[in-house]
Design an enzyme around this catalytic site. Structure first.
Site, short mmCIF file in Angstrom:
data_model
loop_
_atom_site.label_atom_id
_atom_site.label_comp_id
_atom_site.label_asym_id
_atom_site.label_seq_id
_atom_site.Cartn_x
_atom_site.Cartn_y
_atom_site.Cartn_z
N ASN A 74 39.18 36.50 49.87
CA ASN A 74 40.31 36.70 48.94
C ASN A 74 41.51 35.88 49.38
OD1 ASN A 74 39.05 38.47 47.15
ND2 ASN A 74 39.42 40.20 48.54
N HIS A 116 35.05 47.49 42.86
CA HIS A 116 33.94 46.75 43.46
C HIS A 116 33.59 47.25 44.87
CE1 HIS A 116 34.41 43.77 40.27
NE2 HIS A 116 35.61 43.43 40.68
N ASP A 117 34.52 47.06 45.80
CA ASP A 117 34.18 47.23 47.22
C ASP A 117 33.94 48.68 47.65
OD1 ASP A 117 36.30 44.45 48.28
OD2 ASP A 117 34.27 44.52 47.46
N PHE A 126 31.88 36.32 43.05
CA PHE A 126 32.73 35.66 44.04
C PHE A 126 32.19 35.75 45.47
CE2 PHE A 126 36.48 33.81 45.81
CZ PHE A 126 36.70 34.48 47.01
N ASN A 127 31.82 36.93 45.97
CA ASN A 127 31.43 37.07 47.38
C ASN A 127 30.22 36.20 47.72
OD1 ASN A 127 33.49 38.84 48.00
ND2 ASN A 127 32.25 40.67 47.69
N ASP A 138 37.13 41.15 53.37
CA ASP A 138 38.15 40.11 53.18
C ASP A 138 39.36 40.79 52.52
OD1 ASP A 138 37.23 38.48 50.03
OD2 ASP A 138 36.81 40.51 50.73
N ASP A 168 39.01 45.90 48.87
CA ASP A 168 38.57 46.09 50.27
C ASP A 168 39.39 47.19 50.93
OD1 ASP A 168 38.61 43.04 49.48
OD2 ASP A 168 36.99 43.25 50.93
N THR A 209 31.95 43.67 52.17
CA THR A 209 32.71 43.63 50.91
C THR A 209 33.40 42.28 50.71
OG1 THR A 209 34.72 44.54 51.92
CG2 THR A 209 33.12 46.12 51.01
O1 RIB Z 1 33.56 40.02 42.97
C1 RIB Z 1 34.26 41.08 43.59
C2 RIB Z 1 34.52 40.77 45.03
O2 RIB Z 1 35.34 39.63 45.15
C3 RIB Z 1 35.28 41.90 45.75
O3 RIB Z 1 34.81 42.01 47.06
C4 RIB Z 1 36.71 41.44 45.74
O4 RIB Z 1 37.44 41.92 46.89
C5 RIB Z 1 36.55 39.96 45.83
O5 RIB Z 1 36.44 39.63 47.19
CA CA Z 2 36.30 41.96 48.93
#
Ligand code: RIB
Ligand code: CA
Length: 335
Positions: free
Chosen positions: A52, A252-253, A178-179, A25, A30, A136
Site C-alpha cells: 500500500n 479485505h484483510d 492488488f496483493n 502492508d 491491514d 494481508t
Molecule cells: O486488494 C485488497 C488488498 O490490497 C488489501 O490487502 C489492501 O490492503 C490492499 O493491500
Molecule cells: Ca493489505
C-alpha cells in the site's frame, strides 16, 4: 501472548487461540486485521512488507495501530522494500500519502525489532508448533522465507491464510487483485509450496462493505480505538466509493484473519489455483479451476472432485453479519 478474545467467543480463549504471525502492508484494512488478529489469535508478531506504501510507512503504521490498541508487546519485524521483479507499485490513491490517511495518530514510540522478517519467520517456526501465517499484503516476505533456509519453513508452517486474488474480478487490473499483482512471482512460490492455503479473494471481500451503519456502531464504542477505526473506515470508504462506486470500504484483510480465527464466516471450496506470470492482460491473475462446481438456486454446488492438483481452499461465500458481530465485539475490548 495475545490478549484474551474480548468478545468471549468460543474457541478463542488465551489457551486455545491459534499461534500466528501476521504479514501486512499496513494500510486501512491491514489495521483492522491487526486488531482482529490480536483479539482472536495468539499473535506472536507482525511482519511488514511493501505494498500500500513503502515498507518504512507500512512499518510506522503497524506500530501506530499496535500502540493505539495497547498491544505494544507484539513484536514487529521489517520485511521487503519491493517485489522480486516488478517496479515498485504502491496505492497512494487509495490509502493516502501516509499509507493510512484519516485519523491523526501520533508518531509511535514502539520500534520494530532488529531481526529481519524472514529470520523472524524461521526462528518463530522453529520455536512454535502449529504456527500459522496470515498474509494481508504482497507475498514477497513469505515467498522469500519459503525459498530460503533450504525450504525447511514449509514443513513447520501449519497453514497460510491470505487475502489475495479472486475467483473472478480484479482490482489492480481487470484480471488481477492488488496483493498478488504486486508480486506474482512470490505468490507463485507460495501457491506451489505445499503449505495448506486458505485464499480469501475479492469475490467474497467485496461482499463485506463497511456501511455508514457499521461505522456508526464502531464510533459509538466511545473509545480511542473505536474513533480511529471509524476514521480509517470513513477515509477508506470515500476512496473506494470514488474509485469503484462501492457502498463502503471492503473488509479485505480482516477476513483473512477470520479465515483462521472463525472459518465459519466463510465457505471454502478446494481447487487448483495457479498464478499467471506471463499474460499480457492477465499477469498476476489467480487462475482458479472451478470446473467441478456449478451454481443452482441454493448457490454453489460441488459436482465432482476438483480437477488437477488442488492446492488451496478458496473462499466462495461469506456471512457478513457473523463477521461484523465478531469484529465489533473484539474492537470493544480495546481502549
Ligand atoms: O486488494 C485488497 C488488498 O490490497 C488489501 O490487502 C489492501 O490492503 C490492499 O493491500
Ligand atoms: Ca493489505
Amino acid at each position: 501472548m495475545a490478549r484474551d478474545d474480548p468478545s468471549g467467543a468460543a474457541g478463542s480463549t488465551r489457551d486455545t487461540a491459534l499461534p500466528a504471525i501476521l504479514d501486512c502492508d499496513t494500510g486501512h484494512d491491514d489495521a483492522m486485521a491487526i486488531l482482529l488478529a490480536a483479539g482472536t489469535l495468539d499473535l506472536r508478531g507482525v511482519t511488514t512488507v511493501h505494498g500500500n506504501s513503502t515498507v518504512e510507512l507500512t512499518t510506522v503504521n503497524t506500530c501506530k495501530v499496535l500502540e493505539l490498541a495497547g498491544l505494544a508487546d507484539v513484536p514487529v519485524a521489517v520485511g521487503a522494500p519491493q517485489s522480486w521483479k516488478r517496479e515498485i507499485s504502491h496505492a497512494p490513491g487509495i490509502h493516502g500519502v501516509t499509507g493510512m490517511d484519516g485519523p491523526d495518530l501520533p508518531p509511535p514510540s514502539l520500534k520494530p525489532i532488529d531481526e529481519p522478517a524472514i529470520e523472524f519467520f524461521h526462528r518463530s517456526a522453529a520455536e512454535v508448533d502449529g504456527l500459522h501465517l496470515v498474509a494481508t499484503g504482497p507475498l514477497t516476505n513469505i515467498g522469500a522465507a519459503l525459498r530460503s533456509h533450504g525450504g525447511r519453513l514449509a514443513s513447520r508452517i501449519a497453514g497460510i491464510s491470505l487475502m489475495g486474488g479472486s475467483t473472478g474480478l480484479g482490482s489492480a487490473t481487470a484480471a488481477a487483485e492488488f496483493n498478488i499483482w504486486a508480486d506474482p512471482e512470490a505468490a507463485d512460490v507460495v501457491f506451489r509450496s505445499g503449505v495448506p492455503i486458505r485464499m480469501v479473494g475479492l469475490n467474497v471481500t467485496r461482499q463485506v462493505p463497511a456501511t455508514p451503519s457499521h461505522r456508526r456502531r464502531i464510533r459509538a464504542l466511545g473509545t480511542r480505538t473505536g474513533r480511529a477505526v471509524a476514521e480509517l473506515l470513513d477515509f477508506y470508504s470515500e476512496q473506494l466509493a470514488l474509485r469503484y462506486g462501492l457502498p463502503g470500504a471492503s473488509m479485505h484483510d480482516p477476513l483473512a484473519v477470520s479465515a483462521l480465527a472463525d472459518p465459519q464466516v466463510l465457505r471454502f471450496e478446494s481447487m487448483q489455483v495457479d498464478i499467471e506470470l506471463s499474460g499480457e492482460h492477465t499477469y498476476g491473475m489467480t487462475v482458479c479451476d472451478r470446473r467441478h462446481l456449478s451454481t443452482d438456486a441454493a448457490g454453489l454446488v460441488r459436482q465432482r472432485d476438483p480437477f488437477g492438483r488442488p492446492n488451496a481452499e478458496v473462499a466462495v461465500a461469506v456471512d457478513p453479519e457473523r463477521f461484523w458481530e465478531r469484529f465489533i465485539a473484539v474492537l470493544a475490548g480495546y481502549p
